[in-house]
Design a protein around this motif. Structure first.
Motif, mmCIF file in Angstrom:
data_model
loop_
_atom_site.group_PDB
_atom_site.id
_atom_site.type_symbol
_atom_site.label_atom_id
_atom_site.label_comp_id
_atom_site.label_asym_id
_atom_site.label_seq_id
_atom_site.Cartn_x
_atom_site.Cartn_y
_atom_site.Cartn_z
ATOM 1 N N TYR A 87 0.841 -1.198 0.000
ATOM 2 C CA TYR A 87 0.000 0.000 0.000
ATOM 3 C C TYR A 87 0.875 1.246 0.000
ATOM 4 C CZ TYR A 87 -3.988 -2.958 1.174
ATOM 5 O OH TYR A 87 -4.974 -3.916 1.166
ATOM 6 N N LYS A 88 0.479 2.222 -0.796
ATOM 7 C CA LYS A 88 1.209 3.487 -0.892
ATOM 8 C C LYS A 88 1.325 4.148 0.489
ATOM 9 C CE LYS A 88 1.125 7.903 -3.332
ATOM 10 N NZ LYS A 88 0.441 8.682 -4.386
ATOM 11 N N ARG A 89 0.297 4.024 1.298
ATOM 12 C CA ARG A 89 0.286 4.674 2.611
ATOM 13 C C ARG A 89 1.132 3.940 3.649
ATOM 14 N NH1 ARG A 89 -5.798 6.425 3.879
ATOM 15 N NH2 ARG A 89 -4.763 7.269 5.714
ATOM 16 N N ASN A 90 1.609 2.741 3.336
ATOM 17 C CA ASN A 90 2.476 1.995 4.252
ATOM 18 C C ASN A 90 3.928 2.398 3.967
ATOM 19 O OD1 ASN A 90 3.783 0.186 5.898
ATOM 20 N ND2 ASN A 90 2.691 -1.611 5.164
ATOM 21 N N GLN A 91 4.268 3.601 4.370
ATOM 22 C CA GLN A 91 5.560 4.186 4.030
ATOM 23 C C GLN A 91 6.748 3.424 4.610
ATOM 24 O OE1 GLN A 91 6.380 7.050 1.962
ATOM 25 N NE2 GLN A 91 4.418 6.254 1.238
ATOM 26 N N SER A 92 6.609 2.859 5.794
ATOM 27 C CA SER A 92 7.753 2.133 6.368
ATOM 28 C C SER A 92 8.058 0.884 5.543
ATOM 29 C CB SER A 92 7.520 1.788 7.836
ATOM 30 O OG SER A 92 6.396 0.949 7.982
ATOM 31 N N ALA A 93 7.029 0.170 5.094
ATOM 32 C CA ALA A 93 7.260 -1.010 4.251
ATOM 33 C C ALA A 93 7.830 -0.593 2.905
ATOM 34 C CB ALA A 93 5.953 -1.787 4.055
ATOM 35 N N LEU A 94 7.318 0.475 2.349
ATOM 36 C CA LEU A 94 7.802 0.984 1.066
ATOM 37 C C LEU A 94 9.290 1.319 1.144
ATOM 38 C CD1 LEU A 94 7.068 1.807 -1.817
ATOM 39 C CD2 LEU A 94 6.357 4.016 -0.905
ATOM 40 N N ARG A 95 9.695 2.026 2.179
ATOM 41 C CA ARG A 95 11.118 2.372 2.359
ATOM 42 C C ARG A 95 11.965 1.112 2.542
ATOM 43 N NH1 ARG A 95 8.770 6.422 5.487
ATOM 44 N NH2 ARG A 95 9.199 5.262 7.384
ATOM 45 N N PHE B 288 14.116 -3.317 -4.301
ATOM 46 C CA PHE B 288 12.860 -3.431 -5.052
ATOM 47 C C PHE B 288 12.557 -2.100 -5.736
ATOM 48 C CE2 PHE B 288 12.528 -7.060 -2.403
ATOM 49 C CZ PHE B 288 11.606 -7.913 -2.974
ATOM 50 N N LEU B 289 11.999 -2.194 -6.925
ATOM 51 C CA LEU B 289 11.605 -1.010 -7.688
ATOM 52 C C LEU B 289 10.103 -1.018 -7.900
ATOM 53 C CD1 LEU B 289 14.364 -1.165 -10.450
ATOM 54 C CD2 LEU B 289 14.357 0.279 -8.388
ATOM 55 N N ILE B 290 9.505 0.155 -7.853
ATOM 56 C CA ILE B 290 8.075 0.285 -8.157
ATOM 57 C C ILE B 290 7.917 0.158 -9.660
ATOM 58 C CG2 ILE B 290 6.081 1.824 -8.148
ATOM 59 C CD1 ILE B 290 7.324 3.116 -5.585
ATOM 60 N N ILE C 151 -4.633 2.797 -2.841
ATOM 61 C CA ILE C 151 -3.589 2.792 -3.866
ATOM 62 C C ILE C 151 -2.480 1.865 -3.388
ATOM 63 C CG2 ILE C 151 -1.832 4.159 -5.065
ATOM 64 C CD1 ILE C 151 -3.708 6.590 -4.679
ATOM 65 N N GLU C 152 -2.034 1.012 -4.302
ATOM 66 C CA GLU C 152 -0.923 0.117 -3.983
ATOM 67 C C GLU C 152 0.093 0.150 -5.115
ATOM 68 O OE1 GLU C 152 -2.352 -3.913 -3.566
ATOM 69 O OE2 GLU C 152 -2.865 -4.066 -5.666
ATOM 70 N N TYR C 153 1.313 -0.187 -4.743
ATOM 71 C CA TYR C 153 2.384 -0.305 -5.721
ATOM 72 C C TYR C 153 2.687 -1.780 -5.961
ATOM 73 C CZ TYR C 153 3.522 4.608 -4.772
ATOM 74 O OH TYR C 153 3.480 5.972 -4.624
ATOM 75 N N VAL C 154 3.028 -2.096 -7.197
ATOM 76 C CA VAL C 154 3.628 -3.380 -7.513
ATOM 77 C C VAL C 154 5.134 -3.110 -7.504
ATOM 78 C CG1 VAL C 154 3.898 -5.199 -9.243
ATOM 79 C CG2 VAL C 154 1.667 -4.083 -8.932
ATOM 80 N N MET C 155 5.871 -3.917 -6.748
ATOM 81 C CA MET C 155 7.315 -3.749 -6.654
ATOM 82 C C MET C 155 7.990 -5.042 -7.078
ATOM 83 S SD MET C 155 7.710 -1.539 -3.145
ATOM 84 C CE MET C 155 9.304 -0.823 -3.628
ATOM 85 N N GLU C 156 9.150 -4.896 -7.727
ATOM 86 C CA GLU C 156 9.873 -6.061 -8.232
ATOM 87 C C GLU C 156 11.353 -5.977 -7.874
ATOM 88 O OE1 GLU C 156 9.205 -6.255 -12.436
ATOM 89 O OE2 GLU C 156 7.061 -6.611 -12.204
ATOM 90 N N TRP C 157 11.938 -7.155 -7.698
ATOM 91 C CA TRP C 157 13.383 -7.297 -7.455
ATOM 92 C C TRP C 157 13.878 -8.420 -8.349
ATOM 93 C CZ3 TRP C 157 15.817 -11.775 -5.947
ATOM 94 C CH2 TRP C 157 17.166 -11.662 -5.630
ATOM 95 N N ARG C 158 15.061 -8.205 -8.933
ATOM 96 C CA ARG C 158 15.714 -9.239 -9.744
ATOM 97 C C ARG C 158 17.139 -9.421 -9.266
ATOM 98 N NH1 ARG C 158 12.389 -10.297 -13.882
ATOM 99 N NH2 ARG C 158 11.030 -8.633 -14.605
ATOM 100 N N CYS C 159 17.562 -10.689 -9.247
ATOM 101 C CA CYS C 159 18.940 -11.008 -8.888
ATOM 102 C C CYS C 159 19.871 -10.463 -9.969
ATOM 103 C CB CYS C 159 19.088 -12.536 -8.784
ATOM 104 S SG CYS C 159 20.726 -13.040 -8.273
ATOM 105 N N ARG C 160 20.963 -9.887 -9.536
ATOM 106 C CA ARG C 160 21.925 -9.347 -10.504
ATOM 107 C C ARG C 160 23.187 -10.140 -10.514
ATOM 108 N NH1 ARG C 160 20.637 -2.980 -9.710
ATOM 109 N NH2 ARG C 160 18.453 -3.348 -9.741
#
Length: 142
Positions: A104-112, A119-121, A133-142
């Motif tokens: 959730y966009k309003r869950n700022q501590s989780a977002l940070r 993770f990227l939005i 409002i929610e964000y989809v966030m993704e992470w990929r191994c590099r």
């Protein structure tokens, strides 16, 4: 502290953590939303891929996964900001080269937290049931 797969005997502790964590982090969503979904989530947890972090017989955190989707990451209120969430997330990163989640966009501590963990939005959307409002966030191994 040990990270291990969920055992049947853990489900009550995990559900307490899930409910209290959601109530703490999502004060902008009415309590009834979480209570109405309690039994459904409990059933899904028992069927899903769940890993718990245990300390002296007490579950202090857990992460739920579905083929690289993080369905939830929760840490007991008294044990937050001690690296437990990071340890659980690192465990998941070892299992999957790609992870995604909704926050959730309003869950700022989780977002940070997720941004710090790489993770990227990738998308912004409205979560239908809550209207938030929610964000989809993704992470990929590099």
């Amino acid at each position: 502290m040990e990270i291990r797969a969920l055992k049947h005997k853990d489900i009550d502790q995990v559900m307490e953590l899930w409910l209290n964590g959601n109530l703490d982090a999502h004060s902008f969503i009415h309590e009834s939303y979480w209570l109405d979904h309690y039994e459904e989530v409990k059933e899904m947890m028992q069927q899903g891929e769940l890993y718990v972090q245990e300390h002296q017989g007490k579950i202090i955190g857990f992460i739920g996964l579905q083929d690289g989707y993080i369905a939830g990451l929760f840490v007991h209120k008294d044990d937050r900001c001690m690296g437990i969430g990071k340890q659980l997330l690192t465990y998941a990163k070892r299992l999957y080269p790609y992870l995604c989640l909704h926050v959730y966009k309003r869950n700022q501590s989780a977002l940070r937290f997720y941004e710090r963990e790489g993770f990227l939005i990738t998308q912004e959307q409205i979560e239908e049931e809550s209207g938030q409002i929610e964000y989809v966030m993704e992470w990929r191994c590099r």
